[in-house]
Design a protein around this motif. Structure first.
Motif, short mmCIF file in Angstrom:
data_model
loop_
_atom_site.label_atom_id
_atom_site.label_comp_id
_atom_site.label_asym_id
_atom_site.label_seq_id
_atom_site.Cartn_x
_atom_site.Cartn_y
_atom_site.Cartn_z
N ARG A 245 4.45 23.46 9.64
CA ARG A 245 3.28 25.02 9.55
C ARG A 245 2.70 25.85 8.32
NH1 ARG A 245 3.03 25.27 16.06
NH2 ARG A 245 4.26 24.49 16.51
N MET A 246 2.88 24.76 7.02
CA MET A 246 2.09 25.38 6.42
C MET A 246 0.57 24.66 5.24
SD MET A 246 5.98 24.87 3.30
CE MET A 246 4.98 25.64 2.52
N MET B 238 0.63 -0.99 -0.58
CA MET B 238 -0.10 -0.25 -0.02
C MET B 238 0.40 1.03 0.00
SD MET B 238 -2.92 1.20 2.94
CE MET B 238 -4.02 2.18 2.29
N ILE B 239 0.73 1.96 -0.39
CA ILE B 239 0.86 3.16 -0.82
C ILE B 239 0.51 4.42 0.64
CG2 ILE B 239 2.55 5.24 -1.62
CD1 ILE B 239 3.39 3.35 -3.19
N GLU B 240 1.26 5.27 0.70
CA GLU B 240 0.83 6.19 2.14
C GLU B 240 1.06 7.51 1.26
OE1 GLU B 240 1.40 6.98 6.95
OE2 GLU B 240 1.51 4.68 6.12
N ASN B 241 0.41 8.07 2.14
CA ASN B 241 -0.11 9.36 1.41
C ASN B 241 0.39 10.30 2.74
OD1 ASN B 241 -0.29 12.36 0.99
ND2 ASN B 241 -1.48 11.95 -0.56
N LYS B 242 1.66 11.54 3.13
CA LYS B 242 2.10 12.06 3.86
C LYS B 242 2.36 13.04 3.70
CE LYS B 242 5.68 9.69 6.00
NZ LYS B 242 6.92 8.81 6.23
N LEU B 243 1.60 13.90 2.75
CA LEU B 243 1.61 15.26 2.13
C LEU B 243 1.76 15.65 3.75
CD1 LEU B 243 2.24 17.90 0.58
CD2 LEU B 243 0.35 17.16 0.24
N SER B 244 0.09 15.33 4.13
CA SER B 244 -0.25 16.40 5.35
C SER B 244 0.59 16.10 6.93
CB SER B 244 -1.67 15.74 5.66
OG SER B 244 -1.40 14.36 6.24
N GLU B 245 1.59 15.70 6.44
CA GLU B 245 2.57 15.13 7.84
C GLU B 245 3.63 16.38 7.56
OE1 GLU B 245 3.52 11.97 8.81
OE2 GLU B 245 1.67 10.57 8.25
N VAL B 246 3.65 16.19 6.75
CA VAL B 246 5.51 17.26 5.98
C VAL B 246 4.71 18.26 6.25
CG1 VAL B 246 6.73 17.47 4.39
CG2 VAL B 246 5.47 15.26 4.23
N MET B 247 3.67 19.16 5.91
CA MET B 247 3.41 20.19 5.75
C MET B 247 2.72 21.32 6.76
SD MET B 247 0.23 20.56 2.45
CE MET B 247 0.01 22.29 3.19
N ASP C 83 9.58 11.64 1.32
CA ASP C 83 8.95 12.07 2.65
C ASP C 83 7.57 11.67 2.62
OD1 ASP C 83 11.68 12.23 4.36
OD2 ASP C 83 11.62 14.56 2.61
N ILE C 84 7.07 12.11 1.04
CA ILE C 84 5.35 12.80 0.40
C ILE C 84 4.65 11.21 1.37
CG2 ILE C 84 4.44 13.82 -0.71
CD1 ILE C 84 5.86 16.03 -1.14
N ILE C 85 5.51 10.37 0.30
CA ILE C 85 4.93 9.52 -0.59
C ILE C 85 5.92 8.33 0.02
CG2 ILE C 85 3.38 9.55 -2.41
CD1 ILE C 85 4.93 8.57 -3.94
N GLU C 86 4.91 7.00 0.76
CA GLU C 86 5.55 5.28 1.74
C GLU C 86 4.59 4.03 1.28
OE1 GLU C 86 7.19 4.04 5.67
OE2 GLU C 86 5.85 5.69 6.13
N HIS C 87 5.78 3.77 1.04
CA HIS C 87 5.04 1.50 1.02
C HIS C 87 5.67 1.63 1.77
CE1 HIS C 87 5.51 -2.15 -0.78
NE2 HIS C 87 4.07 -1.67 -1.08
N VAL C 88 4.23 0.80 2.26
CA VAL C 88 4.38 0.54 3.32
C VAL C 88 3.76 -1.47 3.29
CG1 VAL C 88 2.84 0.12 5.74
CG2 VAL C 88 3.27 2.64 4.92
#
Length: 69
Positions: free
Chosen positions: A14-15, A1-10, A60-65
């Protein structure tokens, strides 16, 4: 599964969505769909713009889990 971590990075930087839109030139809808993990696809050009604006790598933005569906 590909995990989207954009919200965490932002969040760490603090963007807001509007900040990323202004820095990347991407549409608000594109950034919002990725931020809320609703996007089904990510264009490589979009990913490049996000990485440049957020000073990060694609990993940092997408990760394979493994093992999750």
């Amino acid at each position: 599964m590909i995990e989207n971590k954009l919200s965490e990075v932002m969040g760490k930087k603090r963007m807001k969505i509007s900040d990323v839109v202004a820095q990347t030139g991407l549409t608000r809808n594109t950034v919002a769909e990725l931020y809320h993990a609703r996007a089904k696809r990510v264009d490589l050009n979009t990913l490049d713009k996000l990485c440049t604006a957020l000073d990060c790598t694609p990993n940092d933005i997408i990760e394979h889990v493994k093992g999750e569906d």
